[in-house]
Design a protein around this motif. Structure first.
Motif, PDB file in Angstrom:
ATOM      1  N   ILE A 130       0.863  -1.175   0.000  1.00 52.44           N
ATOM      2  CA  ILE A 130       0.000   0.000   0.000  1.00 52.44           C
ATOM      3  C   ILE A 130       0.904   1.230   0.000  1.00 52.44           C
ATOM      4  N   ILE A 131       0.653   2.115  -0.973  1.00 49.67           N
ATOM      5  CA  ILE A 131       1.416   3.354  -1.103  1.00 49.67           C
ATOM      6  C   ILE A 131       0.477   4.487  -0.681  1.00 49.67           C
ATOM      7  N   GLY A 132       0.862   5.248   0.334  1.00 48.23           N
ATOM      8  CA  GLY A 132       0.037   6.323   0.850  1.00 48.23           C
ATOM      9  C   GLY A 132      -0.141   7.469  -0.132  1.00 48.23           C
ATOM     10  N   ALA A 133      -1.219   8.241   0.057  1.00 48.75           N
ATOM     11  CA  ALA A 133      -1.493   9.408  -0.771  1.00 48.75           C
ATOM     12  C   ALA A 133      -0.310  10.366  -0.730  1.00 48.75           C
ATOM     13  N   CYS A 134       0.023  10.924  -1.869  1.00 51.93           N
ATOM     14  CA  CYS A 134       1.083  11.925  -2.046  1.00 51.93           C
ATOM     15  C   CYS A 134       2.485  11.402  -1.738  1.00 51.93           C
ATOM     16  N   ALA A 135       2.651  10.105  -1.578  1.00 50.50           N
ATOM     17  CA  ALA A 135       3.985   9.539  -1.324  1.00 50.50           C
ATOM     18  C   ALA A 135       4.850   9.694  -2.571  1.00 50.50           C
ATOM     19  N   VAL A 136       6.145   9.834  -2.364  1.00 44.27           N
ATOM     20  CA  VAL A 136       7.111   9.837  -3.461  1.00 44.27           C
ATOM     21  C   VAL A 136       7.997   8.606  -3.249  1.00 44.27           C
ATOM     22  N   VAL A 137       7.769   7.596  -4.069  1.00 44.46           N
ATOM     23  CA  VAL A 137       8.442   6.307  -3.898  1.00 44.46           C
ATOM     24  C   VAL A 137       9.745   6.322  -4.700  1.00 44.46           C
ATOM     25  N   THR A 138      10.857   6.351  -3.981  1.00 43.07           N
ATOM     26  CA  THR A 138      12.180   6.423  -4.605  1.00 43.07           C
ATOM     27  C   THR A 138      12.960   5.123  -4.478  1.00 43.07           C
ATOM     28  N   ARG A 139      12.443   4.183  -3.667  1.00 42.22           N
ATOM     29  CA  ARG A 139      13.121   2.904  -3.431  1.00 42.22           C
ATOM     30  C   ARG A 139      12.102   1.773  -3.534  1.00 42.22           C
ATOM     31  N   ASP A 140      12.614   0.553  -3.693  1.00 40.19           N
ATOM     32  CA  ASP A 140      11.743  -0.615  -3.753  1.00 40.19           C
ATOM     33  C   ASP A 140      10.917  -0.737  -2.473  1.00 40.19           C
ATOM     34  N   VAL A 141       9.705  -1.253  -2.634  1.00 39.81           N
ATOM     35  CA  VAL A 141       8.786  -1.453  -1.509  1.00 39.81           C
ATOM     36  C   VAL A 141       8.580  -2.960  -1.343  1.00 39.81           C
ATOM     37  N   PRO A 142       8.872  -3.514  -0.166  1.00 42.87           N
ATOM     38  CA  PRO A 142       8.681  -4.953   0.039  1.00 42.87           C
ATOM     39  C   PRO A 142       7.205  -5.353  -0.058  1.00 42.87           C
ATOM     40  N   PRO A 143       6.939  -6.619  -0.359  1.00 44.60           N
ATOM     41  CA  PRO A 143       5.557  -7.089  -0.400  1.00 44.60           C
ATOM     42  C   PRO A 143       4.836  -6.835   0.929  1.00 44.60           C
ATOM     43  N   TYR A 144       3.547  -6.563   0.816  1.00 41.86           N
ATOM     44  CA  TYR A 144       2.662  -6.386   1.979  1.00 41.86           C
ATOM     45  C   TYR A 144       3.211  -5.383   2.992  1.00 41.86           C
ATOM     46  N   THR A 145       3.734  -4.271   2.462  1.00 40.41           N
ATOM     47  CA  THR A 145       4.265  -3.203   3.305  1.00 40.41           C
ATOM     48  C   THR A 145       3.519  -1.914   2.995  1.00 40.41           C
ATOM     49  N   ILE A 146       3.263  -1.113   4.008  1.00 44.15           N
ATOM     50  CA  ILE A 146       2.633   0.199   3.842  1.00 44.15           C
ATOM     51  C   ILE A 146       3.726   1.251   3.909  1.00 44.15           C
ATOM     52  N   VAL A 147       3.778   2.129   2.883  1.00 44.48           N
ATOM     53  CA  VAL A 147       4.749   3.217   2.865  1.00 44.48           C
ATOM     54  C   VAL A 147       4.022   4.543   2.650  1.00 44.48           C
ATOM     55  N   GLY A 148       4.669   5.624   3.082  1.00 46.25           N
ATOM     56  CA  GLY A 148       4.117   6.952   2.861  1.00 46.25           C
ATOM     57  C   GLY A 148       5.177   7.999   3.086  1.00 46.25           C
ATOM     58  N   GLY A 149       4.892   9.215   2.636  1.00 44.25           N
ATOM     59  CA  GLY A 149       5.788  10.342   2.852  1.00 44.25           C
ATOM     60  C   GLY A 149       6.613  10.686   1.642  1.00 44.25           C
TER      61      GLY A 149
END
Length: 169
Positions: A87-106
């Motif tokens: 799950i990628i949070g609203a307005c997040a800027v994803v610059t690196r790989d995201v592991p499975p079943y992980t929530i990221v944001g910011g």
């Protein structure tokens, strides 16, 4: 904006991508070790040879796994891989790989928390429900939107029992 660099955007099954999401591809990369990062060569003419013997950096294909939710106005940078079930949070800027079943944001996106413990994540990845035939997904759809333990118990029980085939008259 720049010439196509041959990279691909690969998106898995059952993904939810909100409005305003942007995927930045490798064509937007620029030189960072030169005096200027300006893309002189794209204007041709007297500047056409500005990139002779040089190449813009590339980070490879951008990949979004299966059953991924990407929130409103998130930005995914080139070459990133987003794992299944993330799950990628609203307005997040994803610059690196995201592991499975992980929530990221910011900005830049950071891990907020895993969705499940490591053992549950491994079990979900092993089941890979997104590759099931639609009939099997339909049988489990109520469990897919409910308790993870109940879903895993039912799905793994069905795997142990072996495939079921419709009876023929």
């Amino acid at each position: 904006m720049f010439d196509f660099t041959g990279d691909r955007l690969v998106i898995g099954k059952f993904c939810m991508i909100a409005s305003g999401v942007e995927f930045v591809m490798n064509g937007a990369n620029h030189l960072s070790d030169a005096v200027s990062a300006y893309p002189f060569a794209v204007f041709g003419g007297d500047w056409a040879e500005a990139m002779a013997g040089k190449a813009y950096p590339t980070k490879g294909d951008t990949r979004v796994g299966n059953d991924v939710w990407i929130g409103y106005r998130a930005t995914i940078m080139p070459g990133v891989t987003i794992g299944d079930g993330a799950i990628i949070g609203a307005c997040a800027v994803v610059t690196r790989d995201v592991p499975p079943y992980t929530i990221v944001g910011g900005n830049p996106a950071r891990v907020i928390r895993p969705r499940f413990d490591a053992a549950t994540t491994a079990r979900l990845l092993a089941l890979a429900w997104w590759h099931w035939p639609v009939e099997k997904i339909t049988r489990h759809v109520a469990l897919l939107t409910g308790d993870v333990d109940a879903f895993l118990a039912a799905a793994e029980s069905e795997v142990r029992a072996g495939p079921t085939y419709p009876s023929t008259p």
